[in-house]
Scaffold this motif. Structure first.
Motif, PDB file in Angstrom:
ATOM      1  N   ASP A 233      32.720 -31.176 -21.690  1.00 56.20           N
ATOM      2  CA  ASP A 233      31.159 -30.795 -22.077  1.00 56.20           C
ATOM      3  C   ASP A 233      31.087 -29.644 -20.689  1.00 56.20           C
ATOM      4  O   ASP A 233      30.226 -29.720 -19.862  1.00 56.20           O
ATOM      5  CB  ASP A 233      30.638 -31.835 -22.133  1.00 56.20           C
ATOM      6  CG  ASP A 233      31.219 -33.310 -22.550  1.00 56.20           C
ATOM      7  OD1 ASP A 233      31.595 -32.822 -23.683  1.00 56.20           O
ATOM      8  OD2 ASP A 233      30.772 -34.199 -22.508  1.00 56.20           O
ATOM      9  N   ARG A 469      24.459 -31.670 -22.132  1.00 56.63           N
ATOM     10  CA  ARG A 469      25.239 -32.461 -21.757  1.00 56.63           C
ATOM     11  C   ARG A 469      24.289 -33.413 -23.101  1.00 56.63           C
ATOM     12  O   ARG A 469      23.576 -34.094 -22.316  1.00 56.63           O
ATOM     13  CB  ARG A 469      25.890 -32.739 -20.900  1.00 56.63           C
ATOM     14  CG  ARG A 469      26.526 -31.815 -20.222  1.00 56.63           C
ATOM     15  CD  ARG A 469      27.553 -32.399 -19.170  1.00 56.63           C
ATOM     16  NE  ARG A 469      26.350 -32.038 -17.986  1.00 56.63           N
ATOM     17  CZ  ARG A 469      26.610 -32.972 -17.092  1.00 56.63           C
ATOM     18  NH1 ARG A 469      28.083 -33.235 -16.411  1.00 56.63           N
ATOM     19  NH2 ARG A 469      26.395 -32.869 -16.248  1.00 56.63           N
ATOM     20  N   LYS A 470      25.145 -34.297 -23.583  1.00 60.02           N
ATOM     21  CA  LYS A 470      24.410 -35.318 -24.221  1.00 60.02           C
ATOM     22  C   LYS A 470      24.873 -36.384 -23.582  1.00 60.02           C
ATOM     23  O   LYS A 470      26.007 -36.826 -23.227  1.00 60.02           O
ATOM     24  CB  LYS A 470      25.042 -35.786 -25.828  1.00 60.02           C
ATOM     25  CG  LYS A 470      24.359 -34.868 -26.931  1.00 60.02           C
ATOM     26  CD  LYS A 470      25.143 -35.264 -28.238  1.00 60.02           C
ATOM     27  CE  LYS A 470      25.894 -34.727 -28.433  1.00 60.02           C
ATOM     28  NZ  LYS A 470      26.087 -35.591 -29.833  1.00 60.02           N
ATOM     29  N   ILE A 471      23.323 -37.211 -23.506  1.00 55.80           N
ATOM     30  CA  ILE A 471      23.597 -38.718 -22.756  1.00 55.80           C
ATOM     31  C   ILE A 471      24.644 -39.611 -23.158  1.00 55.80           C
ATOM     32  O   ILE A 471      24.572 -40.084 -24.969  1.00 55.80           O
ATOM     33  CB  ILE A 471      22.684 -39.349 -22.169  1.00 55.80           C
ATOM     34  CG1 ILE A 471      21.689 -39.198 -21.772  1.00 55.80           C
ATOM     35  CG2 ILE A 471      22.545 -41.532 -21.583  1.00 55.80           C
ATOM     36  CD1 ILE A 471      20.102 -39.314 -21.855  1.00 55.80           C
ATOM     37  N   TYR A 513      27.485 -38.510 -19.166  1.00 49.93           N
ATOM     38  CA  TYR A 513      27.998 -37.446 -20.678  1.00 49.93           C
ATOM     39  C   TYR A 513      28.773 -37.781 -21.950  1.00 49.93           C
ATOM     40  O   TYR A 513      29.618 -38.023 -21.107  1.00 49.93           O
ATOM     41  CB  TYR A 513      27.272 -36.331 -19.728  1.00 49.93           C
ATOM     42  CG  TYR A 513      25.744 -36.368 -19.021  1.00 49.93           C
ATOM     43  CD1 TYR A 513      24.907 -35.821 -19.576  1.00 49.93           C
ATOM     44  CD2 TYR A 513      25.908 -36.045 -17.711  1.00 49.93           C
ATOM     45  CE1 TYR A 513      23.630 -35.822 -19.011  1.00 49.93           C
ATOM     46  CE2 TYR A 513      24.810 -35.635 -17.096  1.00 49.93           C
ATOM     47  CZ  TYR A 513      23.704 -35.775 -17.870  1.00 49.93           C
ATOM     48  OH  TYR A 513      22.259 -35.279 -17.006  1.00 49.93           O
ATOM     49  N   ARG A 516      28.276 -32.315 -26.024  1.00 46.10           N
ATOM     50  CA  ARG A 516      27.148 -31.175 -25.960  1.00 46.10           C
ATOM     51  C   ARG A 516      26.534 -31.013 -26.593  1.00 46.10           C
ATOM     52  O   ARG A 516      27.001 -31.612 -28.556  1.00 46.10           O
ATOM     53  CB  ARG A 516      27.769 -29.576 -25.697  1.00 46.10           C
ATOM     54  CG  ARG A 516      28.341 -29.769 -23.998  1.00 46.10           C
ATOM     55  CD  ARG A 516      28.411 -28.908 -23.304  1.00 46.10           C
ATOM     56  NE  ARG A 516      29.580 -28.253 -23.858  1.00 46.10           N
ATOM     57  CZ  ARG A 516      29.939 -27.100 -23.564  1.00 46.10           C
ATOM     58  NH1 ARG A 516      29.693 -26.511 -22.590  1.00 46.10           N
ATOM     59  NH2 ARG A 516      31.015 -25.975 -24.073  1.00 46.10           N
ATOM     60  N   THR A 567      19.237 -36.155 -23.813  1.00 45.25           N
ATOM     61  CA  THR A 567      19.607 -35.674 -22.569  1.00 45.25           C
ATOM     62  C   THR A 567      18.966 -35.987 -21.828  1.00 45.25           C
ATOM     63  O   THR A 567      18.011 -36.736 -22.064  1.00 45.25           O
ATOM     64  CB  THR A 567      20.249 -33.722 -23.138  1.00 45.25           C
ATOM     65  OG1 THR A 567      20.520 -33.823 -22.311  1.00 45.25           O
ATOM     66  CG2 THR A 567      18.879 -33.346 -22.960  1.00 45.25           C
ATOM     67  N   GLU A 571      19.473 -32.692 -16.777  1.00 43.37           N
ATOM     68  CA  GLU A 571      19.879 -31.938 -17.209  1.00 43.37           C
ATOM     69  C   GLU A 571      19.234 -30.605 -17.682  1.00 43.37           C
ATOM     70  O   GLU A 571      19.370 -29.326 -17.907  1.00 43.37           O
ATOM     71  CB  GLU A 571      20.877 -32.066 -18.798  1.00 43.37           C
ATOM     72  CG  GLU A 571      22.421 -31.216 -19.050  1.00 43.37           C
ATOM     73  CD  GLU A 571      23.407 -31.663 -18.788  1.00 43.37           C
ATOM     74  OE1 GLU A 571      24.018 -30.343 -19.110  1.00 43.37           O
ATOM     75  OE2 GLU A 571      23.396 -31.700 -17.210  1.00 43.37           O
TER      76      GLU A 571
END
Length: 578
Positions: A233, A469-471, A513, A516, A567, A571
């Motif tokens: 990520d 980045r995704k949670i 995270y 992405r 996200t 971020e």
């Protein structure tokens, strides 16, 4: 009210009126202290000193700071080490001798959250997270009966991280022992490179990094060790640490796989190889660079399935996708994808190629290097050594009767001129340019020597993008934003909007995270905007017109992703603001 805020109120360090004003604004009572420090009523330095004195006097336990994610453990420990006259050690900044840890049971070190750092004739230096835990110190002292223990401080996260690496190192110790035995029993270098155990180790490294979602694998020799790191990520994570003697056969075997010259260690080299990892076939692009202790080896993981990902699946929102798709359906013109290095531009180009490729059209690409091999597309590899630059390849491509052309990157005026001419003579051209946002691509092209009327005639659309980045879905929690952050997004988000963050868990390696996704802006060149470009209008004038045409910028697109819970707002502010 939390304990530290209550104690600060009691001793007069903060005023009751300050607290009441924040509570009246609707700030959560457990976050009052955070907003007081952010507003400057009380500096973080003063707060840190207060906590250190309370810990030293035995009023607070050091673990109290775990409840406050805005109080940095490192700052507290640095101040505490000053107060107690002990050393604070940043474990990431030293080349640790891992042979020390093999002398003591790992379970004991994990129990006391401690790690041996160095040893001389008299002392062994042990990094503890809690320097006031006398029981832990006495227990560790018993593990080193012939040495005096010198106590040092390090953060809990760093110690845990290094103990995890030691556990990983232990998991392959049998394989490492086998490699050492093989190396000792084999005399010639050729036979050492053919040793089967080295191939097994390479397989373990590749498998582990890919399972951890690594996009790049870095193998680096240091003075005492051989370190393997994976980029997950967008951030590098240390994955393995081996003894220094493992590095030479490992480096040679990887170079052999990629058909590189194993005797050449003074010059950088590039190559690639393919291998199956698990049930899937992967390509690896390998690059070597001579450094102080050997060669730094970096492998880019090229997952063939990613090249076939649709743009919507890569995180492009529906509106942006429709705008880009409309641009791709134009009979001719140039479409640019912009953004810094590592923002996913190449993936977007391949996604666009997926939309374009069919039996009726001749699609040719010129790339440096060709990352993914695709059917129905003629791919040209740039080769500077034989005089095949982007510009040279493009000239030849235009004699190949193409319909659509993809240029990996526009690096110079010559390449841009040919691309513009191709776009104006009936070809669809897609390429990348290094600019921070879509509007900036227009003055950049003018700076590269292209006339404004040519730019306006050729441009169809410009996309700018970043990766966020995704949670992590496993530890997603609602986030209470500070007054400062709320001010930054005031007017963009609706009243009472909810935001989320990852609290950190085992699944995401405590980062909060996992994976992405793209945030983007697509600037469609309308007739009105084209007229402004031809006149050489300023950036602000063009942006004003674009907004009238319905343009949504990168930051707004990112905030929407945060509102959708994909996200965090932190971020977005870090990646897309300014």
């Amino acid at each position: 009210m939390d304990r530290i805020t209550t104690d600060l109120l009691a001793n007069g360090s903060i005023m009751k009126g300050q607290v009441e004003r924040l509570l009246a604004k609707g700030v959560d009572e457990n976050l009052v202290l955070r907003d007081i420090t952010l507003s400057g009523f009380m500096t973080m330095d003063r707060l840190t000193r207060f906590i250190v004195h309370q810990v030293r006097d035995g009023i607070y336990d050091l673990s109290i700071i775990d409840d406050y994610d805005y109080i940095h453990e490192k700052d507290v420990l640095e101040k505490l080490s000053e107060t107690l006259g002990l050393a604070f050690i940043d474990l990431d900044s030293i080349d640790m001798d891992y042979n020390l840890t093999s002398r003591v049971p790992l379970a004991q070190l994990q129990k006391f959250n401690a790690i041996p750092v160095s040893m001389d004739d008299m002392y062994v230096t042990i990094a503890f997270n809690d320097p006031l835990n006398i029981d832990a110190q006495e227990s560790i002292q018993r593990l080193f009966p012939k040495k005096l223990v010198r106590t040092a401080l390090s953060t809990k996260k760093q110690i845990s991280s290094y103990l995890h690496k030691i556990a990983l190192k232990d998991s392959v110790k049998d394989l490492v022992k086998k490699i050492k035995d093989e190396l000792n029993s084999i005399s010639s270098i050729e036979e050492q490179q053919e040793a089967s155990s080295i191939l097994l180790l390479i397989d373990v490294v590749l498998k582990t990094c890919i399972n951890n979602r690594g996009s790049d694998i870095h193998i680096e020799p240091t003075e005492k060790n051989c370190v393997v790191r994976a980029r997950v990520d967008g951030k590098l994570i240390e994955t393995f640490i081996f003894e220094k003697e493992i590095y030479p056969p490992l480096a040679s075997r990887l170079k052999l796989l990629a058909n590189l010259d194993i005797t050449e260690k003074r010059k950088p080299q590039d190559g690639r190889f393919s291998t199956a990892v698990g049930s899937r076939e992967y390509d690896f692009r390998i690059s070597t660079l001579p450094i102080l202790y050997g060669e730094s080896i970096v492998m880019r993981v090229l997952d063939k399935e990613k090249a076939l990902v649709k743009l919507e699946d890569a995180g492009m929102d529906h509106l942006s996708y429709q705008r880009l798709l409309k641009g791709l359906q134009a009979p001719y013109g140039i479409i640019l994808v912009t953004g810094p290095t590592g923002s996913g531009k190449t993936t977007t180009l391949y996604g666009a190629l997926n939309e374009l490729r069919n039996v009726e059209d001749k699609v040719i690409t010129v790339e440096d290097p060709v990352e993914y091999r695709m059917n129905l597309i003629q791919q040209v590899q740039v080769n500077a050594k034989v005089g095949l630059s982007f510009a040279d390849a493009l000239r030849s491509i235009l004699r190949q009767d193409p319909d659509k052309i993809m240029i990996g990157e526009i690096r110079d005026q010559e390449t841009l001129e040919i691309a513009i001419k191709a776009a104006l003579t009936g070809h669809m051209v897609i390429s990348t340019l290094h600019t921070n946002d879509s509007i900036s691509a227009i003055p950049r092209m003018a700076d590269m020597g292209i006339e404004h009327y040519l730019i306006s005639g050729a441009l169809v659309a410009i996309q700018a993008q970043r990766l966020v980045r995704k949670i992590c879905k496993h530890c997603k929690v609602e986030e209470k934003l500070s007054a400062t952050v709320l001010e930054e997004i005031d007017g963009i988000v609706p009243e009472g909007a909810k935001f989320y963050k990852g609290s950190g868990c085992k699944e995401c390696g405590d980062s909060g995270y996992m994976g992405r996704e793209m945030i983007c802006e697509v600037l469609t060149v309308t007739d009105e905007l084209s007229t402004l470009i031809a006149k050489g209008a300023g950036k602000d004038t063009m942006l004003e017109q674009a907004k009238k045409d319905g343009f949504i910028d990168l930051f707004q697109n990112g905030v929407q992703k945060a509102l959708d819970g994909i996200t965090s707002i932190e971020e977005i502010l870090k990646v897309a603001k300014g």
